[in-house]
Every structure is written in structure tokens, then in C-alpha cells.
Design an enzyme around this catalytic site. Structure first.
Site, short mmCIF file in Angstrom:
data_model
loop_
_atom_site.label_atom_id
_atom_site.label_comp_id
_atom_site.label_asym_id
_atom_site.label_seq_id
_atom_site.Cartn_x
_atom_site.Cartn_y
_atom_site.Cartn_z
N TYR A 96 0.52 -1.27 -0.35
CA TYR A 96 -0.26 -0.32 -0.10
C TYR A 96 1.12 1.24 0.18
O TYR A 96 2.21 0.75 0.41
CB TYR A 96 -1.20 -0.01 0.93
CG TYR A 96 -0.20 0.54 2.48
CD1 TYR A 96 0.54 -0.60 3.51
CD2 TYR A 96 -0.32 1.41 3.17
CE1 TYR A 96 1.09 -0.64 4.61
CE2 TYR A 96 -0.06 1.98 4.16
CZ TYR A 96 1.43 0.89 4.51
OH TYR A 96 1.34 1.28 6.05
N LYS A 138 6.03 -2.05 2.22
CA LYS A 138 5.02 -0.75 2.45
C LYS A 138 3.79 -2.41 2.80
O LYS A 138 2.81 -2.09 1.79
CB LYS A 138 4.88 -0.31 2.17
CG LYS A 138 4.08 0.81 3.37
CD LYS A 138 4.45 2.11 2.79
CE LYS A 138 3.19 3.53 3.42
NZ LYS A 138 3.50 4.23 4.51
N GLU A 155 12.69 2.42 14.16
CA GLU A 155 11.31 3.79 13.93
C GLU A 155 10.70 3.84 14.48
O GLU A 155 10.29 3.51 16.03
CB GLU A 155 11.27 3.98 11.99
CG GLU A 155 10.84 2.54 11.81
CD GLU A 155 10.69 2.20 10.37
OE1 GLU A 155 10.30 2.44 9.60
OE2 GLU A 155 9.54 1.11 10.33
N LEU A 214 10.94 1.66 7.20
CA LEU A 214 10.52 1.97 6.35
C LEU A 214 10.97 3.34 5.40
O LEU A 214 11.19 4.26 5.81
CB LEU A 214 8.77 2.20 6.10
CG LEU A 214 7.88 2.00 5.08
CD1 LEU A 214 7.71 1.52 4.31
CD2 LEU A 214 7.05 3.58 5.50
#
Lengths: 262, 262
Positions: free
Chosen positions: A12, A127, A159, A183
Site C-alpha cells: 500500500y 510497505k 523507527e 520503511l
């Protein structure tokens, strides 16, 4: 029977839209391509076609000056449920949601975060819609009334549940390097560009939790949250709870970039 | 808008059915409960109600003497897509598929496997529908025309893409202990019970890839594959490519258990 539903077998993207124009369109479409490549789904459209479809969706919601376009491509429906697959027609799901980017005065209040062990898989640069770990962390943040969960993998700050993380120490910005543990955020890239434009040094190197807790500033970034200053982590104040100067410079630069880039 | 589709936010079970009767029903329903608890979904039904629903589904397919009942509970549909959630009504999806348990003569031919680094998250004991890592490994097995991918985490053999793993050395059976790195297989438990019944020693301890490659026997187990002997790993023969005696004893005991337990 969609493999998105049965296996979380999809990729996505979220495209932020300001005044009808998409910020970072090319980068988001490039990351979509890389995600689909990583899990061997043939991209159903080229960049030109995606751009046309997204822009059409945007026009249906022109009443919203700011929109977030969600785009999901799953591997598609099979005849029976089995882990392996043959050639399938990918399923595309898109939606536009109104969103309101935070104001500087709101952000200047500073946000809080908590830290947790990063239990996610070792391919966080993809992702994917197999997001259970991420949404469990997001829910934990909600339950603790904080903005985010900061993830620590073997002592290293990676993260957050749905954002990248930056710290500032002695006028230098630090963030985890790209690779399998984070990411590659589009907003992260824009912030790095902004810093360079503002002559602020950026180091993409790994740092540990101790460095995080004694940072001069800590921020998180994502396409819809933009760049949010974190002033409290695990109930301990960062920089005495004050939002830092560097954040302010980067925030202003990001806002300027929004109007230039889109 | 189902969170099963958007986030892989769900739990599943597969119940093997022989002659209309479910093997390990109580254990599967218990694991379903534990999975739902782990991700904070309230189980929509109690065990009695699930049993009734599953048995009803079985009766619709009485022409199949062997069925695999797939049951998935996702967190449900929300009004908008956001990582966090409020109280939602879980979505239930169930299906019956015919399956044919492998015959002993087929299994005696022996199967092959390949090894890969285990990149999955650190909560593999939760049977979630966020299965992207697992299905990528399953597809890799298919592409290499082998039965399974054996996963190695930091040198330790954990399990496979959708099955547990056993090795036999000097008449003792070894398998990875339960915990966050393996799914606690129901078939794994039945096999351990069978071994005890047959007076074969079982050690639930971690072992490395070197031990795997010099094992006397290697098997994999799952509810629908039962117990499959692996005689070739990464193109190297195990026990000169011969299916072992211990496997044969356990296979026979498992078949006997099927008729006793269901």
C-alpha cells in the site's frame, strides 16, 4: 477469497494531497513499484496511469483542500485458499480521506512517545498490508495517550509504528539508515533534503536508546503527520520538554517545500 | 474496509476432519482463543458455539470423508482506515475444503526441502493472517519444487513456512521448544504424545543447521500434511535419502490416534 484478506498479501501507499496536488507523487509511485517487485506482484499500471487514476479520485473530493489518498494492491482472488499462488489478477482498493495537517502552534506543544522492543519482521522496507505488529503498537500508543511507539531492535532505535524517527544532537540530525529495519519514508527523504538546503548536517547512522534519551530534540515524520516534535519519552522529558529550534527551521522548510514541490 | 483486508488484523485456524469428526478440536479452539487474546479481539463465540457451527459446516460436505475447515476471525470493519481501532464487530469467515491425507506409500518416497533465513516477526506463536513472510517462503518452496522451506533464525532451526520440524538422532526425537519463534502446532503435540506412547524419547530443545544436516531423520508436521519425511535438504541427502524407521513408527501411531481421538 482475496489474498489481501486471507494472507495480508499486498502493498500500500498513502499520498498526501494539498490543494489538489500530490506531494512526492513520483517517490510514492516508485516505492509502490519496489514493494510490488519485492513480493512478486506485477504492477497493474504504469506511473502515468496511476497518476491519472489518483488525480481523478482527487477531483471527486475537491471540497477537501487536504486529502490522503490510500492505495492498496493485493495479489488478488484465488479459487481456493492455499499459501502458494499461480497467476492472479491484482485487486486494487483506493480511497480518499480528508486530513488536516497539524498547525505549528499545535505542534509547538510537543508530543509524547513510549519505547517498545521492535518485534517486526526483517523486511520493514516493504510497505506491506501484513501490518499486525504495527497496528498493535499503534493501539498501544493510543491506550497510553501518546503520539507514537518508538521501536528498539537489539538496543538500536529503528523507527516508529507508522513513522520515521530523527534526533538532533549538537546541531546535527541523526536518523536510522535505510535498509531492512525501517520503511524508507518519503517524508524522511524530504526532511533530509530540507536539512541540506538549510545547511544542517544529517547523519544516517544507527543510534541506541541512551542517545535518544539525551538528545537535544526528537521528531517523528510521516506523510500525513509531517514532522512532529517529541518532548517526552517513557515519561522522561527530552530537552526539558521544550520543542527545539532545529525542528522549527525544518518545519518551516517543509511547509515551503510543500508549496514548491506540489 | 475490513481490517483483515487492510491490516492483516486477524487470527485463523485449520481443523482437519476425518469421517465427519474433527481431530484436535479442543486444542484448535484453545489456540484460537489464545491468538484472539494475544491481539485483543474478543472471541465472538464460546467453544460450544464454535463446535456447533463447525459441525454444521461439515455436514454440508458429507460427500468428502476428509475435510479441512478454515476459520478466520478478523477485527472487523471500521468507518475509516486508521491503524488504531475502537470496539468493532469481528468478521468471521469459514470454508470447508476437501483434502486427501497422504498415503504411507507416497510418503515413503521422501520429500525435499530448502533452508532460508527466518525473517518473520518475533511472535510466531500467534496464528495471524499477517502471513506475507510465510507465503513468500511457501512460494519459494513451490518455485524450487520442494515440500517446504526450513527456517533458520540466528543459526537455530525454528520451523517451516507452514509446518513444525522434527529431527531424529540416535533414537531421540528433537524439536524446537514452544515460545515466540514457532507456532505451537496441534499436530506437533499429537506427535510428541505418539512418541511417548511408543517409548521414544523426545527433547524439546533448539538445534542448529549442522545438527539438521547430519540427522538420522527429518520430518515436518501440520494438520493437513500430518507427518512428512524429508530426505533431501538444500540438495544434500539426509540418511542417504532413505525414510527412517522412527518416522514409520510415528506415522502408524498418528494414524491410530486419528481413529481413536476423533
Amino acid at each position: 477469497m482475496d489474498r489481501g484478506f486471507l494472507f495480508g498479501d499486498g502493498i500500500y501507499e498513502v499520498f498526501p494531497v494539498y490543494n489538489g496536488l500530490i506531494l512526492g507523487l513520483e517517490s510514492h509511485l516508485q516505492r509502490l513499484q519496489e514493494g510490488l517487485d519485492a513480493i512478486n506482484i506485477v504492477n497493474p499500471y504504469d506511473k502515468k496511469k496511476w497518476t491519472s487514476i489518483i488525480n481523478e479520485l482527487i477531483t471527486y473530493h475537491q471540497e477537501n483542500s487536504e486529502q490522503a489518498i490510500y492505495l492498496q494492491v493485493s495479489r488478488g482472488c484465488d479459487d481456493d485458499r492455499k499459501h502458494t499462488h499461480g497467476k492472479l489478477k491484482p485487486t486494487i482498493y483506493m480511497q480518499s480521506s480528508p486530513f488536516k495537517s497539524p498547525t505549528k502552534s499545535d505542534l509547538l506543544k510537543g508530543s509524547a512517545a513510549i519505547t517498545r522492543t521492535d518485534i517486526r519482521w526483517s523486511q520493514c522496507d516493504t510497505k506491506t498490508t501484513s501490518l499486525l505488529a504495527n497496528i498493535m503498537f499503534a493501539q498501544e500508543a493510543k491506550n497510553h495517550s501518546v503520539e507514537e511507539v518508538i521501536l528498539i531492535r537489539e538496543g538500536i532505535v529503528t523507527e516508529c509504528s507508522s513513522s520515521n524517527l530523527f534526533l538532533v544532537k549538537n546541531n546535527c540530525i541523526y536518523t536510522h539508515p535505510k535498509g531492512p529495519y525501517i520503511l524508507p519514508g518519503i517524508t524522511r527523504e524530504i526532511i533530509i533534503d530540507c536539512a541540506k538546503y538549510c545547511d544542517i548536517k544529517v547523519e544516517e547512522i544507527a543510534f541506541n536508546k541512551e542517545s535518544l534519551m539525551v538528545a537535544d530534540e526528537v521528531w517523528i515524520s510521516s506523510s500525513t503527520r509531517e514532522v512532529v516534535p517529541i518532548v517526552c519519552i517513557d515519561d522522561r522529558l527530552i530537552n526539558n520538554g521544550k520543542v527545539g529550534e532545529t525542528w522549527s527551521v525544518i518545519y518551516d522548510s517543509y511547509q515551503a517545500t510543500k508549496s514548491i514541490r506540489v
